[in-house]
Scaffold this active site. Structure first.
Site, PDB file in Angstrom:
ATOM      1  N   PRO A  34       0.915  -1.210   0.094  1.00  0.00           N
ATOM      2  CA  PRO A  34      -0.223   0.156   0.103  1.00  0.00           C
ATOM      3  C   PRO A  34       0.811   1.286   0.104  1.00  0.00           C
ATOM      4  CG  PRO A  34      -0.816  -1.561   1.471  1.00  0.00           C
ATOM      5  CD  PRO A  34       0.528  -2.054   1.212  1.00  0.00           C
ATOM      6  N   GLU A  35       0.476   2.069  -0.810  1.00  0.00           N
ATOM      7  CA  GLU A  35       1.263   3.335  -1.079  1.00  0.00           C
ATOM      8  C   GLU A  35       0.010   4.406  -0.631  1.00  0.00           C
ATOM      9  OE1 GLU A  35       3.870   3.870  -4.320  1.00  0.00           O
ATOM     10  OE2 GLU A  35       4.166   1.837  -4.717  1.00  0.00           O
ATOM     11  N   LYS A  65       1.984   7.167   4.672  1.00  0.00           N
ATOM     12  CA  LYS A  65       1.538   5.850   4.617  1.00  0.00           C
ATOM     13  C   LYS A  65       0.683   5.586   5.834  1.00  0.00           C
ATOM     14  CE  LYS A  65       4.973   4.163   1.484  1.00  0.00           C
ATOM     15  NZ  LYS A  65       5.671   3.097   1.203  1.00  0.00           N
ATOM     16  N   ARG A  71      14.887  -3.096  -3.803  1.00  0.00           N
ATOM     17  CA  ARG A  71      13.598  -2.841  -4.618  1.00  0.00           C
ATOM     18  C   ARG A  71      13.749  -3.066  -5.988  1.00  0.00           C
ATOM     19  NH1 ARG A  71      10.239   0.804  -1.391  1.00  0.00           N
ATOM     20  NH2 ARG A  71      11.422   1.515   0.303  1.00  0.00           N
TER      21      ARG A  71
END
Length: 263
Positions: A2-3, A59, A250
């Site tokens: 979730p961003e 976030k 990432r």
């Protein structure tokens, strides 16, 4: 993961499902998502309280209770917030249930349990939990954005996803914004010109507005996100093969033609 757009969507879930409603019962089904608070204390602090207007910073989701404590939620890699009927079947990953007046229930659902729930007794406690967060990416001004990037020696992709620099951007958003801005993810943040930074800010704002409206980083055909997981991904703008690498652990995707090293 979730961003910012996902968490803004969860804020809207909380707004529509819980705002103005009294918490009748708190059921902690898994204490592994609680941080610095026991199940008993969480129940005692929230039961009988009324949820106020929820807020978001990066976030983080802040579930205010008027003049009472603030429930703070972080969704890690797999967290979600669900509005349900108390009689709905439980999901195996429903960790905490908040049963509300009016026959509604808010569920914190999380498979991997990498983050979770905190309880802040007052505004100073909220500030302590957020003290390492940079300005919110949706609210930051262009001047604040340039200040946040100033003097950063790392790669621009790493800088954008550093929550202490700018709160809310994750892997998908950073790649999307850099692709739109024509900037390679491995360029040094300190090497960006003032024009580069302004263009980056403009593309960030545009991307966030569209993603917040969609409630996620949408995998549209016209977006990099819509092609990054293809077996042989090509750039939706120029048709060149996309490149993949890893930066700070990432997965990173970019177009060598649209994002040249000297751009």
């Amino acid at each position: 993961m979730p961003e910012l757009p996902d968490v803004e969507g969860f804020r809207r879930v909380l707004e529509s499902c819980a705002r103005g409603r009294v918490v009748r019962r708190v059921d902690v089904r898994d204490t592994g998502v609680l941080h610095g608070v026991s199940a008993r204390r969480l129940r005692g602090a929230l039961e009988g309280r009324r949820f106020g207007k929820p807020e978001r910073h990066g976030k983080w989701l802040l579930a205010r209770t008027g003049d009472g404590p603030t429930l703070m939620l972080h969704f890690g890699m797999t967290g979600r917030l669900i509005c349900a009927d108390p009689d709905d079947a439980l999901d195996p990953h429903d960790r905490v249930l908040f049963t509300l007046a009016g026959g509604r229930q808010v569920r914190y659902r999380d498979q991997r349990k990498l983050q979770g729930l905190w309880l802040a007794d007052d505004d100073s406690a909220v500030a302590r939990l957020l003290e390492r967060q940079g300005p919110d990416a949706m609210a930051v001004s262009c001047e604040e954005f340039e200040t946040a990037l100033a003097g950063r020696r790392g790669h621009i992709k790493t800088t954008l996803t550093d929550q202490s620099v700018l709160a809310g951007l994750g892997n998908l958003l950073a790649d999307e914004i850099l692709w739109l801005a024509g900037l390679r993810p491995d360029r040094r943040a300190s090497d960006l010109s003032p024009a580069d930074r302004r263009r980056l800010y403009t593309r960030m704002r545009r991307t966030l507005r569209a993603a917040v409206a969609a409630g996620c980083v949408p995998p549209r055909d016209s977006w990099l996100t819509g092609h990054r997981d293809d077996p042989d991904p090509v750039c939706p703008r120029c048709g060149s093969p996309l490149r993949r690498t890893r930066m700070s652990g990432r997965g990173t995707v970019w177009c060598p033609r649209c994002q040249p090293s000297g751009s």
